[in-house]
Design a protein around this motif. Sequence first.
Motif, PDB file in Angstrom:
ATOM      1  N   ASP A  24       0.800  -1.226   0.000  1.00 62.00           N
ATOM      2  CA  ASP A  24       0.000   0.000   0.000  1.00 62.00           C
ATOM      3  C   ASP A  24       0.837   1.282   0.000  1.00 62.00           C
ATOM      4  OD1 ASP A  24      -2.283  -1.541   0.024  1.00 62.00           O
ATOM      5  OD2 ASP A  24      -2.487  -1.482   2.217  1.00 62.00           O
ATOM      6  N   ILE A  25       2.139   1.159  -0.086  1.00 65.20           N
ATOM      7  CA  ILE A  25       3.018   2.332  -0.011  1.00 65.20           C
ATOM      8  C   ILE A  25       2.696   3.343  -1.106  1.00 65.20           C
ATOM      9  CG2 ILE A  25       5.428   3.103  -0.186  1.00 65.20           C
ATOM     10  CD1 ILE A  25       4.666   1.738   2.486  1.00 65.20           C
ATOM     11  N   LEU A  78      -0.150   4.001  -2.405  1.00 64.76           N
ATOM     12  CA  LEU A  78      -1.368   4.718  -2.021  1.00 64.76           C
ATOM     13  C   LEU A  78      -1.114   5.687  -0.872  1.00 64.76           C
ATOM     14  CD1 LEU A  78      -3.874   1.713  -2.107  1.00 64.76           C
ATOM     15  CD2 LEU A  78      -3.677   3.556  -3.783  1.00 64.76           C
ATOM     16  N   ILE A  79      -0.326   5.264   0.102  1.00 68.65           N
ATOM     17  CA  ILE A  79      -0.033   6.102   1.266  1.00 68.65           C
ATOM     18  C   ILE A  79       0.717   7.362   0.842  1.00 68.65           C
ATOM     19  CG2 ILE A  79       1.259   6.211   3.441  1.00 68.65           C
ATOM     20  CD1 ILE A  79       0.681   3.134   3.657  1.00 68.65           C
ATOM     21  N   PHE A  80       1.651   7.200  -0.069  1.00 68.39           N
ATOM     22  CA  PHE A  80       2.468   8.319  -0.529  1.00 68.39           C
ATOM     23  C   PHE A  80       2.100   8.706  -1.960  1.00 68.39           C
ATOM     24  CE2 PHE A  80       4.999   6.322   2.829  1.00 68.39           C
ATOM     25  CZ  PHE A  80       5.274   7.421   3.612  1.00 68.39           C
ATOM     26  N   GLU A  81       0.803   8.799  -2.234  1.00 64.64           N
ATOM     27  CA  GLU A  81       0.335   9.071  -3.592  1.00 64.64           C
ATOM     28  C   GLU A  81       0.782  10.422  -4.122  1.00 64.64           C
ATOM     29  OE1 GLU A  81      -3.910   8.924  -3.682  1.00 64.64           O
ATOM     30  OE2 GLU A  81      -4.115  10.353  -2.041  1.00 64.64           O
ATOM     31  N   LYS A  82       1.062  11.388  -3.253  1.00 63.53           N
ATOM     32  CA  LYS A  82       1.495  12.711  -3.707  1.00 63.53           C
ATOM     33  C   LYS A  82       3.020  12.803  -3.807  1.00 63.53           C
ATOM     34  CE  LYS A  82      -2.558  15.071  -1.978  1.00 63.53           C
ATOM     35  NZ  LYS A  82      -3.113  16.030  -1.033  1.00 63.53           N
ATOM     36  N   ASP A  83       3.697  11.738  -3.432  1.00 62.02           N
ATOM     37  CA  ASP A  83       5.156  11.693  -3.472  1.00 62.02           C
ATOM     38  C   ASP A  83       5.592  10.665  -4.514  1.00 62.02           C
ATOM     39  OD1 ASP A  83       5.549  13.522  -1.220  1.00 62.02           O
ATOM     40  OD2 ASP A  83       4.702  11.927  -0.004  1.00 62.02           O
ATOM     41  N   GLY A  95       9.823  -9.248  -3.559  1.00 61.73           N
ATOM     42  CA  GLY A  95       9.502  -8.012  -2.850  1.00 61.73           C
ATOM     43  C   GLY A  95      10.680  -7.058  -2.946  1.00 61.73           C
ATOM     44  N   ALA A  96      10.418  -5.815  -2.693  1.00 62.94           N
ATOM     45  CA  ALA A  96      11.469  -4.805  -2.781  1.00 62.94           C
ATOM     46  C   ALA A  96      12.371  -4.874  -1.559  1.00 62.94           C
ATOM     47  CB  ALA A  96      10.850  -3.419  -2.892  1.00 62.94           C
ATOM     48  N   SER A  97      13.678  -4.766  -1.775  1.00 67.80           N
ATOM     49  CA  SER A  97      14.594  -4.763  -0.644  1.00 67.80           C
ATOM     50  C   SER A  97      14.583  -3.401   0.040  1.00 67.80           C
ATOM     51  CB  SER A  97      16.002  -5.129  -1.094  1.00 67.80           C
ATOM     52  OG  SER A  97      16.455  -4.203  -2.058  1.00 67.80           O
ATOM     53  N   LYS A  98      14.484  -2.340  -0.700  1.00 66.22           N
ATOM     54  CA  LYS A  98      14.399  -0.980  -0.170  1.00 66.22           C
ATOM     55  C   LYS A  98      13.360  -0.223  -0.990  1.00 66.22           C
ATOM     56  CE  LYS A  98      18.261  -0.747   2.496  1.00 66.22           C
ATOM     57  NZ  LYS A  98      18.056  -1.420   3.739  1.00 66.22           N
ATOM     58  N   ILE A  99      12.617   0.606  -0.308  1.00 64.84           N
ATOM     59  CA  ILE A  99      11.652   1.470  -0.967  1.00 64.84           C
ATOM     60  C   ILE A  99      12.003   2.893  -0.571  1.00 64.84           C
ATOM     61  CG2 ILE A  99       9.221   2.085  -1.222  1.00 64.84           C
ATOM     62  CD1 ILE A  99       8.578  -0.790  -0.181  1.00 64.84           C
ATOM     63  N   LYS A 100      12.271   3.725  -1.554  1.00 68.96           N
ATOM     64  CA  LYS A 100      12.636   5.115  -1.266  1.00 68.96           C
ATOM     65  C   LYS A 100      11.455   6.019  -1.586  1.00 68.96           C
ATOM     66  CE  LYS A 100      17.486   4.388  -1.782  1.00 68.96           C
ATOM     67  NZ  LYS A 100      18.705   5.103  -1.645  1.00 68.96           N
ATOM     68  N   ILE A 101      11.182   6.929  -0.662  1.00 69.41           N
ATOM     69  CA  ILE A 101      10.090   7.880  -0.821  1.00 69.41           C
ATOM     70  C   ILE A 101      10.700   9.257  -1.046  1.00 69.41           C
ATOM     71  CG2 ILE A 101       7.994   8.857   0.195  1.00 69.41           C
ATOM     72  CD1 ILE A 101       7.950   5.756  -0.130  1.00 69.41           C
ATOM     73  N   TYR A 102      10.418   9.827  -2.224  1.00 69.00           N
ATOM     74  CA  TYR A 102      10.908  11.164  -2.573  1.00 69.00           C
ATOM     75  C   TYR A 102       9.741  12.141  -2.597  1.00 69.00           C
ATOM     76  CZ  TYR A 102      15.270   9.068  -4.216  1.00 69.00           C
ATOM     77  OH  TYR A 102      16.461   8.396  -4.291  1.00 69.00           O
ATOM     78  N   PRO A 155      10.883  -3.368   3.910  1.00 64.62           N
ATOM     79  CA  PRO A 155       9.792  -4.263   4.313  1.00 64.62           C
ATOM     80  C   PRO A 155      10.337  -5.569   4.879  1.00 64.62           C
ATOM     81  CG  PRO A 155       9.857  -3.981   1.917  1.00 64.62           C
ATOM     82  CD  PRO A 155      11.007  -3.231   2.477  1.00 64.62           C
ATOM     83  N   ASN A 156       9.510  -6.241   5.679  1.00 63.48           N
ATOM     84  CA  ASN A 156       9.908  -7.567   6.157  1.00 63.48           C
ATOM     85  C   ASN A 156       9.570  -8.599   5.084  1.00 63.48           C
ATOM     86  OD1 ASN A 156       7.119  -8.062   6.378  1.00 63.48           O
ATOM     87  ND2 ASN A 156       7.086  -7.583   8.557  1.00 63.48           N
TER      88      ASN A 156
END
Length: 184
Positions: A45-46, A48-53, A67-74, A86-87
Motif C-alpha cells: 500500500d506504499i 497509495l499512502i504516498f500518492e502525492k510523493d 519483494g522490494a529490498s528498499k523502498i525510497k520515498i521522494y 519491508p519484512n
Amino acid sequence: MKFRYTLILIICCILATSCADQQNNDFKITGNQVGKLSKESLARDIELIFEKDSVVQDTVKLNFGNGASKIKIYEKGGALLLTLTPNNDSIATIQNVLVNDERFETDKGISKMSTFKEIRENYSIKKIITSLNNVVVLLKDNDLYFTIDKKELPESLRYNANNNIEEVQIPDNAKVKYMMIGWD
C-alpha cells in the motif's frame, strides 16, 4: 457587510489551521507512526499512502517475486524523505524506516539534526552498541534509534570496534548520522 467579512475571516483561519496541522502531521514521528506511514501499513500500500510523493522500488527484485529490498520515498520536489525496508512476511509490512529528511521530528522535538545531548535529555537510553565506524543508541520503550559516526567521538575511542562505549563518553555535541525506526 461587516458580519460577512468577519465570517469569511473566521472560515479562512479555520482552513489555514487545519492545513497547517496536516502539514505538521506529515512529518511527525510517534510510537506507531512516521508521517503518513503507520506500523500496520502494508508494503503493497506504499504507493497509495504516498500518492502525492514519488515511490522508488527495486524493480528487479519485484519482477522475481521477492519483494522490494528498499523502498525510497521522494518528495515531488526531489528531496529524499524516507527509506523503507519491508519484512519478508507473506503479507509484508514495514520493518525499518530510515529518516532522510530533517523535517521529521518526534513529539519531543528530536530530529535527524539533533545532538546526542538533546537525545539524552529527552529519552532514556537503553543500550549503546559499538560497531567498526559507528555507535548505535537504542532508547528504552521506543522503536526509535540513532547512529552516531565514530568521528564524533574522542580520538581514543574511534579505532577499536571492541570498545564498549558508554553514554558519558559520547560528547554532548555529537551529531546524528542516521535516525531510524525499527518495527517488529
